[in-house]
Design a protein around this motif. Structure first.
Motif, PDB file in Angstrom:
ATOM      1  N   THR A 250      10.736 -64.654  32.400  1.00 27.72           N
ATOM      2  CA  THR A 250      10.533 -64.765  33.850  1.00 27.72           C
ATOM      3  C   THR A 250      10.120 -66.168  34.266  1.00 27.72           C
ATOM      4  O   THR A 250      10.672 -66.737  35.189  1.00 27.72           O
ATOM      5  N   PHE A 251       9.107 -66.728  33.583  1.00 28.30           N
ATOM      6  CA  PHE A 251       8.483 -67.957  34.084  1.00 28.30           C
ATOM      7  C   PHE A 251       8.975 -69.233  33.397  1.00 28.30           C
ATOM      8  O   PHE A 251       8.717 -70.330  33.890  1.00 28.30           O
ATOM      9  N   LYS A 252       9.647 -69.075  32.260  1.00 24.26           N
ATOM     10  CA  LYS A 252      10.207 -70.219  31.519  1.00 24.26           C
ATOM     11  C   LYS A 252       9.179 -71.313  31.201  1.00 24.26           C
ATOM     12  O   LYS A 252       9.504 -72.501  31.164  1.00 24.26           O
ATOM     13  N   GLU A 253       7.935 -70.907  31.005  1.00 23.60           N
ATOM     14  CA  GLU A 253       6.924 -71.878  30.580  1.00 23.60           C
ATOM     15  C   GLU A 253       6.906 -71.858  29.058  1.00 23.60           C
ATOM     16  O   GLU A 253       6.681 -70.775  28.463  1.00 23.60           O
ATOM     17  N   PRO A 254       7.137 -73.033  28.366  1.00 21.86           N
ATOM     18  CA  PRO A 254       7.208 -73.048  26.900  1.00 21.86           C
ATOM     19  C   PRO A 254       5.999 -72.361  26.247  1.00 21.86           C
ATOM     20  O   PRO A 254       6.118 -71.705  25.222  1.00 21.86           O
ATOM     21  N   ARG A 255       4.842 -72.506  26.888  1.00 18.65           N
ATOM     22  CA  ARG A 255       3.611 -71.941  26.320  1.00 18.65           C
ATOM     23  C   ARG A 255       3.690 -70.416  26.172  1.00 18.65           C
ATOM     24  O   ARG A 255       2.958 -69.812  25.390  1.00 18.65           O
ATOM     25  N   LEU A 256       4.590 -69.790  26.933  1.00 13.16           N
ATOM     26  CA  LEU A 256       4.668 -68.324  26.910  1.00 13.16           C
ATOM     27  C   LEU A 256       5.603 -67.787  25.828  1.00 13.16           C
ATOM     28  O   LEU A 256       5.701 -66.577  25.635  1.00 13.16           O
ATOM     29  N   THR A 257       6.307 -68.680  25.105  1.00 12.70           N
ATOM     30  CA  THR A 257       7.234 -68.195  24.062  1.00 12.70           C
ATOM     31  C   THR A 257       6.439 -67.533  22.933  1.00 12.70           C
ATOM     32  O   THR A 257       5.322 -67.962  22.604  1.00 12.70           O
ATOM     33  N   PRO A 258       7.002 -66.491  22.303  1.00 10.15           N
ATOM     34  CA  PRO A 258       6.268 -65.872  21.187  1.00 10.15           C
ATOM     35  C   PRO A 258       6.105 -66.867  20.047  1.00 10.15           C
ATOM     36  O   PRO A 258       7.079 -67.480  19.620  1.00 10.15           O
ATOM     37  N   PRO A 259       4.887 -67.079  19.544  1.00  7.80           N
ATOM     38  CA  PRO A 259       4.692 -67.980  18.400  1.00  7.80           C
ATOM     39  C   PRO A 259       5.456 -67.454  17.186  1.00  7.80           C
ATOM     40  O   PRO A 259       5.581 -66.235  17.014  1.00  7.80           O
ATOM     41  N   PRO A 260       5.981 -68.366  16.321  1.00  9.78           N
ATOM     42  CA  PRO A 260       6.738 -67.917  15.142  1.00  9.78           C
ATOM     43  C   PRO A 260       5.992 -66.884  14.294  1.00  9.78           C
ATOM     44  O   PRO A 260       6.594 -65.914  13.818  1.00  9.78           O
ATOM     45  N   LEU A 261       4.686 -67.064  14.122  1.00 10.53           N
ATOM     46  CA  LEU A 261       3.928 -66.103  13.296  1.00 10.53           C
ATOM     47  C   LEU A 261       3.966 -64.702  13.915  1.00 10.53           C
ATOM     48  O   LEU A 261       4.077 -63.692  13.198  1.00 10.53           O
ATOM     49  N   LEU A 262       3.903 -64.630  15.237  1.00 13.25           N
ATOM     50  CA  LEU A 262       3.979 -63.328  15.914  1.00 13.25           C
ATOM     51  C   LEU A 262       5.346 -62.703  15.662  1.00 13.25           C
ATOM     52  O   LEU A 262       5.453 -61.508  15.346  1.00 13.25           O
ATOM     53  N   LYS A 263       6.381 -63.511  15.762  1.00 13.15           N
ATOM     54  CA  LYS A 263       7.737 -62.983  15.544  1.00 13.15           C
ATOM     55  C   LYS A 263       7.895 -62.501  14.102  1.00 13.15           C
ATOM     56  O   LYS A 263       8.464 -61.445  13.834  1.00 13.15           O
ATOM     57  N   THR A 264       7.355 -63.292  13.153  1.00 18.18           N
ATOM     58  CA  THR A 264       7.466 -62.906  11.742  1.00 18.18           C
ATOM     59  C   THR A 264       6.782 -61.562  11.491  1.00 18.18           C
ATOM     60  O   THR A 264       7.348 -60.680  10.843  1.00 18.18           O
TER      61      THR A 264
END
Ligand SMILES: NC(=O)c1ccc[n+]([C@@H]2O[C@H](COP(=O)([O-])OP(=O)(O)OC[C@H]3O[C@@H](n4cnc5c(N)ncnc54)[C@H](O)[C@@H]3O)[C@@H](O)[C@H]2O)c1
Length: 292
Positions: A250-264
């Motif tokens: 929605t907001f396209k703020e880089p800070r809101l992307t899921p961190p790689p560790l969360l995705k893993t």
């Protein structure tokens, strides 16, 4: 608003929690387990949860059996046909939720209100799956539903004001506090909470400190009842992953992307307390913080 019977779609931590909360308030509930199979494990889970309250002298034996007598768990969505309100509480994925609402519309009565317990997804977008959009609304309970006082009420541009007013009154009547909020990804709580949790995950990823240290710092330094990583495990890392992705979309703020560790951790299905592993290992008492 006269709500005598509530249907709940999904028997995960939120679905069962809301069913128990409402039954404890004297409201008949019908929960639908959407993944099929045997409902006895869900029944046992509720029985144990109520027994713990009896053991701690929070409720009486009579209240326990009254609550249980008001709760039905089934795998048949058609059992919801006479409900006054149906709350959807399945996985945090738009297409899956829309599919449920589309099915529900052909099952329930004309007067039935349809609600979603989504943490972040747009209610207006969910409502595109139904014809009678004016009866669909977001009702966001918090975890554990039996304890947490807040319910966010999220009307769309289509929702009837009468429905919103009636729900606000009803939420007060079940001992919760409603806050009406605009339909924007994350609403109030998860718009503010998710960046905090994912910043904590990024701090852990960057080696700022260990899992236990980050949690201890926030508990003792800010007087939070739980640290952010402990809280993420409690919410479920699948839900946190989807909250972060939805906010970024929605907001396209880089800070809101899921961190790689969360995705893993999400793809490894190590999604916190409900899976036994997350930022902590729950096979021990107390849970052991993990190193990453
Ligand atoms: N966990 C929290 O802290 C929290 C708080 C408030 C709201 N919510 C929201 O409540 C909803 C449920 O979250 P939860 O924590 O109970 O999750 P959960 O993982 O405990 O339960 C998810 C439920 O969805 C069902 N499910 C899985 N795949 C499905 C599919 N393909 N079709 C239909 N049902 C399926 C599961 O059987 C289970 O009953 C989500 O929308 C979540 O964002 C969660």
């Amino acid at each position: 608003m006269n709500i005598k019977q509530v249907g709940i779609v999904g028997t995960g931590q939120m679905g069962l929690g809301m069913a128990q909360l409402l039954a404890q308030q004297g409201i008949k509930t019908i929960s639908v387990k959407m993944t099929g199979g045997d409902v006895s494990t869900k029944q046992t889970q509720v029985e144990k949860s109520l027994q713990r309250l009896v053991d701690r002298e929070k409720i009486t034996e009579e209240q326990r059996s009254n609550t249980l007598s008001l709760m039905t768990i089934t795998v048949d969505l058609h059992a919801l046909r006479n409900c006054d309100l149906v709350i959807e509480s399945i996985v945090e994925e738009m297409d899956k939720k829309q599919e449920i609402f589309s099915q529900l519309e052909s099952i329930v009565n004309d007067h039935t209100i349809l609600a979603s317990n989504t943490s972040t997804l747009g209610i207006t977008e969910l409502s595109t799956a139904v014809t009678r959009k004016e009866r669909l609304v977001g009702l966001h309970f918090f975890n554990p539903a039996t304890v947490m006082k807040l319910v966010e009420v999220i009307p769309t541009l289509h929702t009837q004001q009468e429905t919103v007013d009636g729900l606000v009154e009803w939420i007060n009547s079940i001992g919760k506090t409603p806050v009406v909020v605009k339909d924007e990804t994350g609403f109030i709580v998860n718009r503010l909470l998710t960046p905090y949790i994912i910043d904590a995950i990024r701090s852990c990823e960057r080696g700022l400190s260990g899992v236990a240290e980050i949690d201890t710092a926030m508990k003792l330094g800010c007087n939070h009842p739980m640290g952010p990583l402990e809280l993420a495990d409690y919410i479920g890392l699948d839900i946190v992953y989807h909250m972060s992705s939805n906010l970024y979309d929605t907001f396209k703020e880089p800070r809101l992307t899921p961190p790689p560790l969360l995705k893993t951790l999400f793809v490894a299905e190590q999604i916190g307390k409900k899976s036994g592993l997350g930022f902590y290992d729950y096979s021990t008492t107390p849970p052991t913080p993990r190193s990453f």
